[in-house]
Design a protein around this motif. Sequence first.
Motif, short mmCIF file in Angstrom:
data_model
loop_
_atom_site.label_atom_id
_atom_site.label_comp_id
_atom_site.label_asym_id
_atom_site.label_seq_id
_atom_site.Cartn_x
_atom_site.Cartn_y
_atom_site.Cartn_z
N GLU B 219 0.73 -1.08 -0.01
CA GLU B 219 -0.02 0.10 0.03
C GLU B 219 0.78 1.24 0.00
O GLU B 219 0.50 2.20 -0.70
N VAL B 223 1.28 1.52 -3.94
CA VAL B 223 0.10 2.19 -4.34
C VAL B 223 0.59 3.57 -4.21
O VAL B 223 0.38 4.65 -5.16
N LEU B 224 0.83 4.23 -3.01
CA LEU B 224 0.59 5.46 -2.56
C LEU B 224 1.87 6.18 -3.35
O LEU B 224 1.66 7.18 -3.94
N ILE B 312 -5.56 -2.17 -0.75
CA ILE B 312 -5.27 -2.07 -2.25
C ILE B 312 -6.45 -1.73 -3.05
O ILE B 312 -6.35 -1.01 -4.01
N SER B 316 -7.35 2.59 -1.73
CA SER B 316 -6.44 3.30 -3.01
C SER B 316 -7.58 3.84 -3.80
O SER B 316 -7.33 4.83 -4.55
N MET B 327 -4.26 6.63 -11.55
CA MET B 327 -3.47 5.35 -11.21
C MET B 327 -2.57 4.78 -12.01
O MET B 327 -1.84 3.81 -11.56
#
Lengths: 338, 338
Positions: B219, B223-224, B312, B316, B327
């Motif tokens: 995460e 992701v971030l 996730i 997200s 994204m």
Amino acid sequence: MIRFNETEYLAIADKTIEEMKLAEEAADTLTEKGFENIFFIGVGGTCAMMTSAKEILKQICHVPVYMEQAAELMATGHSQLTERSLVIVMSKSGDTKEVVEIGNRLKKQGNPIVAFTSSYDCPIAKNSTVTVPVVKADLVEFYYMPLNVFIMRLCLNLGDISREDYEQIYRELPLIPNNLVRIKKEFDFRAQKIAEQFAEEPYLLFVGGGQMWGEVINESMCVLEEALWIKTKAVSSADFFHGTLELVDEKLPVILIKGEGKERVLDDRAEKFLKKTTKRLVVIDPKEYALEGVEDKFRWIYAPMITTTIMIDRMSVWFAEKTGHDMQLRRYYRQFEY
Amino acid sequence: MIRFNETEYLAIADKTIEEMKLAEEAADTLTEKGFENIFFIGVGGTCAMMTSAKEILKQICHVPVYMEQAAELMATGHSQLTERSLVIVMSKSGDTKEVVEIGNRLKKQGNPIVAFTSSYDCPIAKNSTVTVPVVKADLVEFYYMPLNVFIMRLCLNLGDISREDYEQIYRELPLIPNNLVRIKKEFDFRAQKIAEQFAEEPYLLFVGGGQMWGEVINESMCVLEEALWIKTKAVSSADFFHGTLELVDEKLPVILIKGEGKERVLDDRAEKFLKKTTKRLVVIDPKEYALEGVEDKFRWIYAPMITTTIMIDRMSVWFAEKTGHDMQLRRYYRQFEY
């Protein structure tokens, strides 16, 4: 140099050199007892300080090597940690709670344990089979000297390095401290400049890895976060390319720490990328500094001592100077139970 | 729920359940070939996605288990990686450069290799002894299903778990996806609130560890940082107390990810501390969510599937919604050579 006492430093060096033979004897004693794998057990900074040794062994020693955080190990256990595991612990304070707890358990189990710590009387030493004394000071390089002797002696005893190589390392290690004093002086003005540039930043990105990963963690987490309350992120030179790279723009402050071992190719790749993408890159490269009297062959083993002496000592000092933050001040750590 | 197609999700679940037996067969094939240790090899997100499996094996399997970053492994080598090492690789793309490279080398060496990837034709599958197909999608939980079958079947074959336990896990895993759909719905409003609170922050601190460390990295870094360009720091619940804690004040945004395994005591300790020190703590705790039809005994094994599906996926998605960031957009990754 500010906040540096050369006479005192060289006196600690002399004492450390004098005690190298105790690290050698410790390795011999524990080899004789026998073991089937090696566990480095520590927390935060002490794991960081043993990372280089673990990485060296992972490459050259035929015995399996593990590194575990003491509290996690107590909680979850580990199928490979048996009474035949050689356990290596390190502690500045000599009484780190989590390390004392796991030591209590392993001592009862009869494990061979070596403690690198500042006194024979501390709880961590009392739990160990042999204690290698380290002079009590915030000088990481003087932990690396006996630890390097110890692991290299193990490798000699296990047949993983030649006697000639071992003797070369044993002969060269005592030459390092005088080199480090000179290197500190060479780096000091740069340390001041880096601090002027970065000390007020809300966030610093650290990149590095392999054998130098401990230095990355020690400077980012144990110095900047713990002692100076500066936010950081650390990512390995290899994994940098799998996420964190997307944060980089020309204004992002990045400190890349290069190694001299085989992982250097990954640091080179990160450097090449970062030079193109940020204007605020600082590269800490031990290779820029001569080690007089020392051959190139084992420089990769000594390189973390250069990095730690210029970062944990000089760079941190100048960050403290620039921010006016008292490095001994803690909000929470060891202030109360949690 | 926004950006969620339940029909499609459940169709992928059905296909994944149907293919569980292929993971079982893969484990049997590789057990028959024999191996003396197990190497999980990946990069960034795929190491993260295999972390839970590695932690499970570390606790319950008598065979030594290692996890290595592919690029580092190529650079430095590893004394325990022999032709008798069982190698586990995972790849969404099927062509991650570093994993293809190490696969080429290990295939030549004759290693038993299993690849969890989306096609039999991709370079990573071609380097493997057996391929377990995973439906190509950003749904981490559907990688965990066959991987859990695979490692549990290995444990059964190695005598580390009973047939009864194995069969319970094999029976319970197919019940998870429907639970996850319900859990997503339960969490979704909270995900929206967390994103409203944190999506514009210049820095987020992630705390968690043990078996949930992969979720923390996935995460925060994958992701971030990678997909949303938000700065993060991740620290384990155990090491949090050895440095990073000093950063905490009442304004610091912190996301604590709790596990359901033995490491949970360390998450509890971090939670207790953080509740007293910051007003901006978010706790992600899979234990708050029921798994209908599933007994408590192996919930700790399934827990990362809950965490990943709510973070996730849902968290997200809401961070992307709130920031308006695409994204799929990358500045650098796979955009050019580096």
